[in-house]
Design a protein around this motif. Structure first.
Motif, PDB file in Angstrom:
ATOM      1  N   ASP A  11      49.086 -28.974 -43.295  1.00  0.00           N
ATOM      2  CA  ASP A  11      49.728 -27.676 -43.056  1.00  0.00           C
ATOM      3  C   ASP A  11      48.724 -26.597 -42.652  1.00  0.00           C
ATOM      4  OD1 ASP A  11      48.590 -27.686 -45.577  1.00  0.00           O
ATOM      5  OD2 ASP A  11      50.014 -26.241 -46.383  1.00  0.00           O
ATOM      6  N   HIS A  12      47.435 -26.901 -42.720  1.00  0.00           N
ATOM      7  CA  HIS A  12      46.406 -25.933 -42.328  1.00  0.00           C
ATOM      8  C   HIS A  12      46.186 -26.069 -40.816  1.00  0.00           C
ATOM      9  CE1 HIS A  12      42.754 -23.621 -42.272  1.00  0.00           C
ATOM     10  NE2 HIS A  12      42.651 -23.567 -43.590  1.00  0.00           N
ATOM     11  N   PHE A  15      42.598 -26.470 -39.455  1.00  0.00           N
ATOM     12  CA  PHE A  15      42.013 -27.761 -39.838  1.00  0.00           C
ATOM     13  C   PHE A  15      42.556 -28.862 -38.914  1.00  0.00           C
ATOM     14  CE2 PHE A  15      41.854 -31.722 -42.243  1.00  0.00           C
ATOM     15  CZ  PHE A  15      40.535 -31.736 -42.649  1.00  0.00           C
ATOM     16  N   VAL A  19      40.251 -31.049 -36.384  1.00  0.00           N
ATOM     17  CA  VAL A  19      40.113 -32.498 -36.532  1.00  0.00           C
ATOM     18  C   VAL A  19      40.630 -33.198 -35.274  1.00  0.00           C
ATOM     19  CG1 VAL A  19      40.848 -34.520 -37.864  1.00  0.00           C
ATOM     20  CG2 VAL A  19      40.206 -32.425 -39.050  1.00  0.00           C
ATOM     21  N   LEU A  83      43.792 -37.214 -46.911  1.00  0.00           N
ATOM     22  CA  LEU A  83      42.634 -36.385 -46.548  1.00  0.00           C
ATOM     23  C   LEU A  83      42.926 -35.011 -47.146  1.00  0.00           C
ATOM     24  CD1 LEU A  83      40.006 -36.009 -44.956  1.00  0.00           C
ATOM     25  CD2 LEU A  83      41.352 -35.620 -42.915  1.00  0.00           C
ATOM     26  N   VAL A  85      41.886 -31.743 -50.422  1.00  0.00           N
ATOM     27  CA  VAL A  85      40.930 -31.109 -51.344  1.00  0.00           C
ATOM     28  C   VAL A  85      41.296 -31.437 -52.793  1.00  0.00           C
ATOM     29  CG1 VAL A  85      40.298 -29.170 -49.847  1.00  0.00           C
ATOM     30  CG2 VAL A  85      42.272 -28.946 -51.354  1.00  0.00           C
ATOM     31  N   LYS A 106      38.190 -33.557 -48.130  1.00  0.00           N
ATOM     32  CA  LYS A 106      37.968 -32.873 -46.858  1.00  0.00           C
ATOM     33  C   LYS A 106      36.530 -32.398 -46.679  1.00  0.00           C
ATOM     34  CE  LYS A 106      42.567 -31.130 -45.737  1.00  0.00           C
ATOM     35  NZ  LYS A 106      43.453 -29.934 -45.741  1.00  0.00           N
ATOM     36  N   ASN A 107      35.713 -32.512 -47.718  1.00  0.00           N
ATOM     37  CA  ASN A 107      34.332 -32.044 -47.546  1.00  0.00           C
ATOM     38  C   ASN A 107      33.454 -33.091 -46.848  1.00  0.00           C
ATOM     39  OD1 ASN A 107      33.919 -33.914 -49.512  1.00  0.00           O
ATOM     40  ND2 ASN A 107      33.229 -32.495 -51.093  1.00  0.00           N
ATOM     41  N   LEU A 108      34.061 -34.131 -46.345  1.00  0.00           N
ATOM     42  CA  LEU A 108      33.262 -35.128 -45.627  1.00  0.00           C
ATOM     43  C   LEU A 108      32.839 -34.568 -44.276  1.00  0.00           C
ATOM     44  CD1 LEU A 108      35.363 -38.103 -44.222  1.00  0.00           C
ATOM     45  CD2 LEU A 108      36.212 -35.791 -44.447  1.00  0.00           C
ATOM     46  N   GLU A 109      31.849 -35.206 -43.671  1.00  0.00           N
ATOM     47  CA  GLU A 109      31.385 -34.765 -42.362  1.00  0.00           C
ATOM     48  C   GLU A 109      32.078 -35.577 -41.272  1.00  0.00           C
ATOM     49  OE1 GLU A 109      27.165 -34.250 -41.960  1.00  0.00           O
ATOM     50  OE2 GLU A 109      26.958 -33.854 -44.092  1.00  0.00           O
ATOM     51  N   LEU A 113      34.072 -39.388 -41.047  1.00  0.00           N
ATOM     52  CA  LEU A 113      35.470 -39.643 -40.673  1.00  0.00           C
ATOM     53  C   LEU A 113      35.533 -40.735 -39.598  1.00  0.00           C
ATOM     54  CD1 LEU A 113      38.502 -38.750 -40.888  1.00  0.00           C
ATOM     55  CD2 LEU A 113      38.052 -37.255 -38.965  1.00  0.00           C
TER      56      LEU A 113
ATOM     57  N   PHE B  13      35.815 -29.586 -41.534  1.00  0.00           N
ATOM     58  CA  PHE B  13      36.510 -28.353 -41.172  1.00  0.00           C
ATOM     59  C   PHE B  13      35.644 -27.503 -40.242  1.00  0.00           C
ATOM     60  CE2 PHE B  13      38.189 -24.046 -42.783  1.00  0.00           C
ATOM     61  CZ  PHE B  13      39.215 -24.035 -41.863  1.00  0.00           C
ATOM     62  N   GLU B  15      32.950 -28.358 -38.558  1.00  0.00           N
ATOM     63  CA  GLU B  15      32.616 -29.042 -37.305  1.00  0.00           C
ATOM     64  C   GLU B  15      33.796 -29.010 -36.335  1.00  0.00           C
ATOM     65  OE1 GLU B  15      30.129 -32.722 -37.672  1.00  0.00           O
ATOM     66  OE2 GLU B  15      30.303 -32.277 -39.794  1.00  0.00           O
ATOM     67  N   SER B  86      45.266 -20.540 -45.014  1.00  0.00           N
ATOM     68  CA  SER B  86      45.206 -20.338 -43.567  1.00  0.00           C
ATOM     69  C   SER B  86      44.818 -18.907 -43.193  1.00  0.00           C
ATOM     70  CB  SER B  86      46.562 -20.673 -42.951  1.00  0.00           C
ATOM     71  OG  SER B  86      46.835 -22.031 -43.169  1.00  0.00           O
TER      72      SER B  86
END
Lengths: 222, 112
Positions: A11-12, A15, A19, A83, A85, A106-109, A113, B13, B15, B86
């Protein structure tokens, strides 16, 4: 190599857009759709039949867990990776029970991914480090179970052997090498194991196997 | 051309946002720092128009913003994004000499 068809559900908006942009820069990945809530994710899964869905947990209208349940019921072969938080144990296990193949924070780089998506092709079950630690904690400190559900269909000796290696965290390729069989044969064994135990994926199989004492936990104290 | 400096941990996020900004013709990402002292140094050196912060939560961003404005001073706008929601938060620094309480009241009552 065939392109991996990915559906994003988050929903973001920013983000999602970010992605999507990162994934579209990869040669073997196609983003087939973006959903802003769980209901839309279910509808878009029906329309686009992706290989993989990257699913957020907290979304309006229908959350990611419920959407995962519905999608896995209709399309058991679609791989769903949470995926998110959210990292509380209840949600993690709820997601696995709902049929999620993986649970990633979600803090992965970005490169992680990409690696994770490549791993899914090989049958890996992606987990963030801290999530894996929580699952291992459950293994080493299992809650007392009063589950009297009889063990489902009996596994063969070879299937138990494969299951033991799944619990140890080996990929299909690694299991194949260890048992001197082909990766396809491993996949067949895994399919049989899941069918006999009425489970949906290797994480469920590993958790079930240890909790039910089908195989020894590799993390049990000596 | 607006020049943007990133302050963020390298995460999916941030990146993703950088990838989107890179595709925008009138914006240029001039640098990326992952800690406050380095971001301050780069702000002084590069004089970006905007510092784009991607923070985990408000406590992290508030400390960083206060520190950066205090050290770098005027002519910098900070835009903050978080994974938690958001919303987009925009901060700008304005300095003035305070003669008395009337100046404080004026700032409080000003529309922006």
């Amino acid at each position: 190599m065939e392109s991996l068809r990915v559906l994003l559900a988050d929903d973001h908006a920013l983000f999602r857009q970010g992605v999507k942009s990162l994934l579209e820069s990869r040669p073997n990945i196609t983003v087939v759709g973006c959903a802003a809530d769980g209901l839309q994710a279910v509808e878009m899964a029906r329309e686009t039949l992706p290989n993989v869905i990257l699913m957020d947990v907290e979304m309006p209208k229908c959350n990611g867990l419920e959407a995962t349940r519905q999608i896995k019921r209709e399309f058991p072969t679609i791989q769903i990776v949470m995926l998110t938080v959210v990292e509380d144990e209840e949600t993690i296990f709820e997601a696995i029970k709902a049929g999620a193949q993986g649970y990633v924070l979600k803090n992965l780089e970005a490169y992680q991914l990409y690696d994770m998506l490549e791993g899914l092709r090989r049958g890996d079950a992606p987990l963030s480090g801290s999530i894996a630690a929580k699952i291992l904690h459950e293994f080493t400190h299992p809650a007392a179970s009063d589950d009297k559900t009889p063990l489902r269909e009996e596994l063969s000796a070879r299937e138990r052997e494969v299951l033991e290696l799944i619990v140890a965290g080996l990929t299909n390729k690694e299991i194949a090498e260890k048992l001197f069989i082909t990766e396809n044969t491993v996949k067949t064994y895994l399919g049989n194991i899941l069918a006999k135990l009425h489970l949906q994926n290797r994480i469920q199989a590993a958790v079930y196997a240890v909790c039910q004492g089908l195989v020894p936990s590799p993390f049990a104290p000596e | 051309m607006k020049r943007v400096l990133f302050y963020s941990r390298h995460s999916l996020f941030s990146e993703g946002i950088k990838a989107l900004i890179d595709q925008t013709p009138d914006l240029e990402v001039v640098g990326w720092e992952t800690d406050v002292p380095a971001a301050i140094e780069r702000c002084k050196d590069l004089q970006p128009d905007t510092l784009l912060m991607v923070c985990k939560d408000a406590s992290e961003s508030l400390m960083a913003i206060g520190h950066i404005f205090w050290t770098v001073g005027d002519h910098l706008r900070i835009i903050e994004l978080t994974l938690q929601g958001s919303e987009i938060w925009v901060y700008s620094s304005e300095h003035m000499t305070v003669q008395g309480i009337q100046d404080v009241v004026k700032v409080i009552e000003s529309p922006e």
